[in-house]
Design a protein around this motif. Structure first.
Motif, short mmCIF file in Angstrom:
data_model
loop_
_atom_site.label_atom_id
_atom_site.label_comp_id
_atom_site.label_asym_id
_atom_site.label_seq_id
_atom_site.Cartn_x
_atom_site.Cartn_y
_atom_site.Cartn_z
N ALA A 158 3.52 2.83 -10.40
CA ALA A 158 3.30 2.25 -11.97
C ALA A 158 5.09 1.52 -12.30
O ALA A 158 5.60 1.59 -13.74
CB ALA A 158 3.49 4.10 -11.94
N ASP A 159 6.07 1.63 -11.35
CA ASP A 159 7.09 0.92 -11.88
C ASP A 159 7.54 -0.63 -12.73
O ASP A 159 8.11 -1.32 -12.88
CB ASP A 159 8.32 1.11 -10.72
CG ASP A 159 8.90 2.62 -10.30
OD1 ASP A 159 8.61 3.29 -11.06
OD2 ASP A 159 9.38 2.72 -9.36
N ASP A 160 5.71 -1.20 -11.90
CA ASP A 160 5.92 -2.11 -12.20
C ASP A 160 5.45 -2.29 -13.59
O ASP A 160 5.07 -3.50 -14.13
CB ASP A 160 4.51 -2.70 -11.45
CG ASP A 160 5.06 -3.10 -9.75
OD1 ASP A 160 6.61 -3.46 -10.11
OD2 ASP A 160 4.66 -3.71 -8.64
N VAL A 161 5.49 -1.34 -14.55
CA VAL A 161 4.95 -1.31 -15.76
C VAL A 161 6.15 -1.32 -16.45
O VAL A 161 6.72 -0.21 -16.18
CB VAL A 161 3.50 0.02 -15.90
CG1 VAL A 161 2.61 -0.96 -17.78
CG2 VAL A 161 2.54 -0.97 -14.91
N ASN A 162 6.27 -1.58 -17.67
CA ASN A 162 7.68 -1.48 -19.36
C ASN A 162 7.11 -1.68 -19.69
O ASN A 162 7.30 -2.94 -20.70
CB ASN A 162 8.77 -2.79 -18.12
CG ASN A 162 10.18 -2.29 -18.83
OD1 ASN A 162 9.51 -2.40 -20.03
ND2 ASN A 162 10.72 -2.37 -18.33
N ASP A 191 0.90 -1.55 0.13
CA ASP A 191 -0.07 0.51 0.10
C ASP A 191 0.88 1.76 0.19
O ASP A 191 0.47 2.37 0.07
CB ASP A 191 -1.08 0.17 0.96
CG ASP A 191 -0.53 -0.24 3.03
OD1 ASP A 191 0.90 -0.16 2.72
OD2 ASP A 191 -1.21 -0.02 3.73
N GLU A 192 2.28 1.00 -0.19
CA GLU A 192 3.35 1.76 0.04
C GLU A 192 3.03 3.18 -0.81
O GLU A 192 3.04 4.15 -0.68
CB GLU A 192 4.96 1.77 -0.86
CG GLU A 192 5.11 3.05 -0.58
CD GLU A 192 7.23 2.37 -0.54
OE1 GLU A 192 8.06 3.09 -0.16
OE2 GLU A 192 7.10 1.14 -1.19
N ASN A 193 2.10 2.87 -2.43
CA ASN A 193 1.61 3.83 -3.46
C ASN A 193 0.56 4.05 -3.39
O ASN A 193 -0.61 5.05 -4.36
CB ASN A 193 2.60 3.75 -4.85
CG ASN A 193 3.89 3.53 -4.59
OD1 ASN A 193 4.34 4.37 -4.64
ND2 ASN A 193 4.73 2.39 -4.72
N GLY A 194 -0.81 4.01 -2.49
CA GLY A 194 -2.03 4.15 -2.50
C GLY A 194 -2.91 3.62 -3.25
O GLY A 194 -4.30 4.12 -3.23
N LEU A 213 -1.84 -2.90 -10.12
CA LEU A 213 -0.45 -2.59 -9.57
C LEU A 213 -0.14 -2.15 -8.09
O LEU A 213 -1.28 -1.50 -7.63
CB LEU A 213 -0.20 -1.09 -10.70
CG LEU A 213 -0.19 -1.38 -11.59
CD1 LEU A 213 -0.30 -0.66 -12.87
CD2 LEU A 213 0.74 -2.85 -12.63
N ASN A 214 1.36 -2.81 -8.14
CA ASN A 214 1.92 -2.12 -6.60
C ASN A 214 2.31 -0.99 -7.38
O ASN A 214 2.37 0.72 -6.08
CB ASN A 214 2.93 -2.56 -5.83
CG ASN A 214 2.22 -4.77 -5.14
OD1 ASN A 214 1.09 -4.34 -4.73
ND2 ASN A 214 3.06 -5.47 -5.46
N ASN A 241 3.43 -6.16 -14.00
CA ASN A 241 3.89 -6.95 -12.99
C ASN A 241 2.60 -6.77 -12.37
O ASN A 241 2.62 -5.75 -11.44
CB ASN A 241 4.74 -7.40 -12.29
CG ASN A 241 5.58 -7.87 -12.55
OD1 ASN A 241 5.46 -8.34 -14.26
ND2 ASN A 241 6.97 -7.03 -12.98
N ALA A 242 1.58 -7.26 -11.61
CA ALA A 242 0.51 -6.94 -11.02
C ALA A 242 -0.23 -8.57 -10.19
O ALA A 242 0.31 -9.45 -10.24
CB ALA A 242 -0.38 -6.37 -11.72
N VAL A 243 -1.36 -7.52 -9.19
CA VAL A 243 -1.83 -8.72 -7.76
C VAL A 243 -2.99 -8.79 -8.84
O VAL A 243 -4.00 -8.34 -9.21
CB VAL A 243 -1.69 -8.26 -6.81
CG1 VAL A 243 -2.68 -9.03 -5.83
CG2 VAL A 243 -1.06 -7.66 -6.02
N VAL A 244 -3.39 -10.49 -9.34
CA VAL A 244 -4.68 -10.82 -10.10
C VAL A 244 -6.16 -10.40 -9.05
O VAL A 244 -5.64 -11.40 -7.44
CB VAL A 244 -4.73 -11.90 -10.09
CG1 VAL A 244 -6.40 -12.13 -11.22
CG2 VAL A 244 -3.70 -12.12 -11.28
N SER A 245 -6.80 -9.37 -8.93
CA SER A 245 -7.99 -9.70 -8.20
C SER A 245 -9.33 -9.37 -8.22
O SER A 245 -9.62 -10.05 -9.78
CB SER A 245 -7.74 -8.33 -6.85
OG SER A 245 -8.74 -8.14 -6.04
#
Length: 474
Positions: free
Chosen positions: A286-290, A89-92, A283-284, A267-271
């Motif tokens: 935006a850095d998880d998107v390349n 939850d660091e990035n809200g 996403l945790n 990269n992401a969590v499936v929900s």
């Protein structure tokens, strides 16, 4: 009901901003070395597990005790689970919840934890190994029927089908961090496979992805939305395009960043989304998107002019009896049958255990043998629909060592194919395409099976339909 939930969420968020400094939930620094008391509590739990006083269950087995949409279940036995934190939850983008999965790499199951805690990432940081002692907690859903099994602290007063967050004080007696911070390796999945229940609440990576062209230049969130925004992402899969959603909270610190214009991976969590209707990627950061590369392009279906299999069930009636195919009941009395679908005005095959009276139903519909050595590249596709699937399941499997005999079906090696299969949230009047599934890694003669699992119990007696089973090849 939805309006009330939204108000509650908004009030809770505002309260957390105002009173975070007053929350008595321990040290808000990422723990490298745990305190003496916390180590002692963890060691006491591990000793209880080793001595057999507490049973360590897998997350997958824990989730089996709960049926989506039913009332929450209080855990009254001495059981515990172990998992690895995969959300932050660091990035809200996550609020008063975190997700754990059973293994740092190649997970088979994950679960949500609903907890009345902010700054979760400083206590349960990404990759942290966590033990949960479950006696006195609840298993259920925070949003009844959405399919996301969660661990909670009590039943909600406003809806007895849903669980409420675990309080901070209560969590101290149930959650135990170890010193281990594992490297979480995202599981590579296709967009067609993210609906697979095994992928729900796990950390995944989607390759060859890009945001849809009609939202190019927009931000992660729609400024007219109050809470969450779903943005369509796409991938190329053989001759087809597969779509899914990335969901972002309006409170995420990257909410107003522009969506990338290129292609790549994320990269992401499936929900599930708030309504529970759609599987989403969360996403945790935006850095998880390349997505700085070029977008993928699909192959032309005209290049796959060789048809290795084409079955639309139009010439069938009664129990499915097609030359070379196998219609087999492993358990129970129900077989796959032909029927006429009034919504699409054509015949299809269906299976369901409604009113069967069977304690267990396992039924297989297996294609004829398909020789893959005569072609260079093959794609398999089919359509599915469901009429109240409930908690029954449909799996699509492939085997390259089955000998075609009913007596050896269960002893053969079957691998699950990454197919998109209709679910309860899909319109029962339409058929959902599986996407094109690449079979190029298989050689020799293969068989593809549609395996239904249910029972006469009303929670497991759902119906599935299949149609247009095709293999296109070069």
């Amino acid at each position: 009901m939805k309006t009330n939930k939204i108000i509650i969420i908004l009030l809770a968020f505002v309260s957390s901003i105002s009173f975070t400094s007053c929350v008595e939930d321990g040290d808000f620094t990422v723990p490298q070395n745990l305190g003496v008391e916390e180590n002692e509590n963890l060691n006491a739990l591990l000793d209880s597990i080793n001595q057999g006083f507490v049973e360590l269950k897998s997350i997958k087995d824990l989730k089996k005790i709960y049926i989506s949409g039913s009332n929450p279940i209080e855990i009254v036995s001495n059981i515990a689970v172990k998992g690895y934190v995969i959300s932050s939850d660091e990035n809200g983008n996550f609020f008063r919840e975190f997700y754990i999965q059973d293994q740092p790499e190649n997970p088979t199951s994950g679960i949500k934890v609903a907890i009345n805690l902010t700054n979760i990432n400083t206590k349960f940081n990404f990759g942290r190994e966590v033990y949960v002692r479950l006696k006195g907690l609840y298993i259920g859903e925070t949003n009844s029927g959405d399919g996301v099994t969660a661990i909670g602290g009590k039943v909600k007063l406003v809806d007895n089908r849903e669980i409420d967050n675990i309080t901070v004080n209560k969590s101290l007696n149930h959650f135990f961090r170890s010193k281990t911070i594992a490297e979480i390796i995202p599981k590579i999945v296709t967009l067609g496979d993210i609906n697979n229940p095994e992928n729900l609440c796990t950390y995944v990576s989607v390759e060859n992805a890009y945001f849809a062209g009609n939202i190019e230049g927009k931000t992660y969130i729609d400024p007219t939305e109050d809470f969450d925004t779903k943005r369509t992402i796409e991938t190329c899969q053989g001759p087809g395009i597969v779509e899914a959603f990335v969901e972002t909270s309006s409170f995420a610190d990257f909410a107003n960043l522009a969506l990338p214009k290129g292609g790549g991976f994320l990269n992401a969590v499936v929900s599930k989304d708030f309504s529970g209707d759609f599987t989403v990627l969360v996403l945790n950061s935006a850095d998880d998107v390349n997505m700085n590369g070029t977008k993928c392009t699909t192959e032309s279906l005209s290049d796959f002019s060789t048809i290795l299999l084409n079955e639309n069930f139009e010439t069938t009636s009664g129990d499915i009896n097609i030359a070379g195919w196998t219609n087999y009941s492993e358990k129970g009395t129900k077989l796959w049958r032909s029927y006429f679908d009034n919504d699409v005005q054509s015949r299809a095959a269906n299976i369901g255990s409604f009113r069967s009276g069977n304690a267990s139903t396992i039924s297989w519909l297996i294609t004829k043998g398909i020789d893959l050595d005569t072609t260079s590249e093959e794609y398999f596709s089919f359509d599915t629909s469901t009429s109240f699937a409930d908690s029954s399941t449909l799996e699509v499997l492939i085997s390259s060592n089955w000998n075609g005999l009913e007596t050896t079906i269960t002893s053969a090696n079957w691998e699950k194919l990454p197919a998109r299969i209709a679910s309860n949230s899909d319109d029962f009047r339409t058929f959902i395409n599986s996407t094109y599934i690449n079979l190029s890694n298989y050689t020799g003669t293969v068989y593809i099976a549609f395996k239904y699992i249910g029972s006469g119990d009303e929670d497991f007696d759902g119906t599935y339909e299949i149609d247009n089973v095709v293999i296109n090849a070069k």
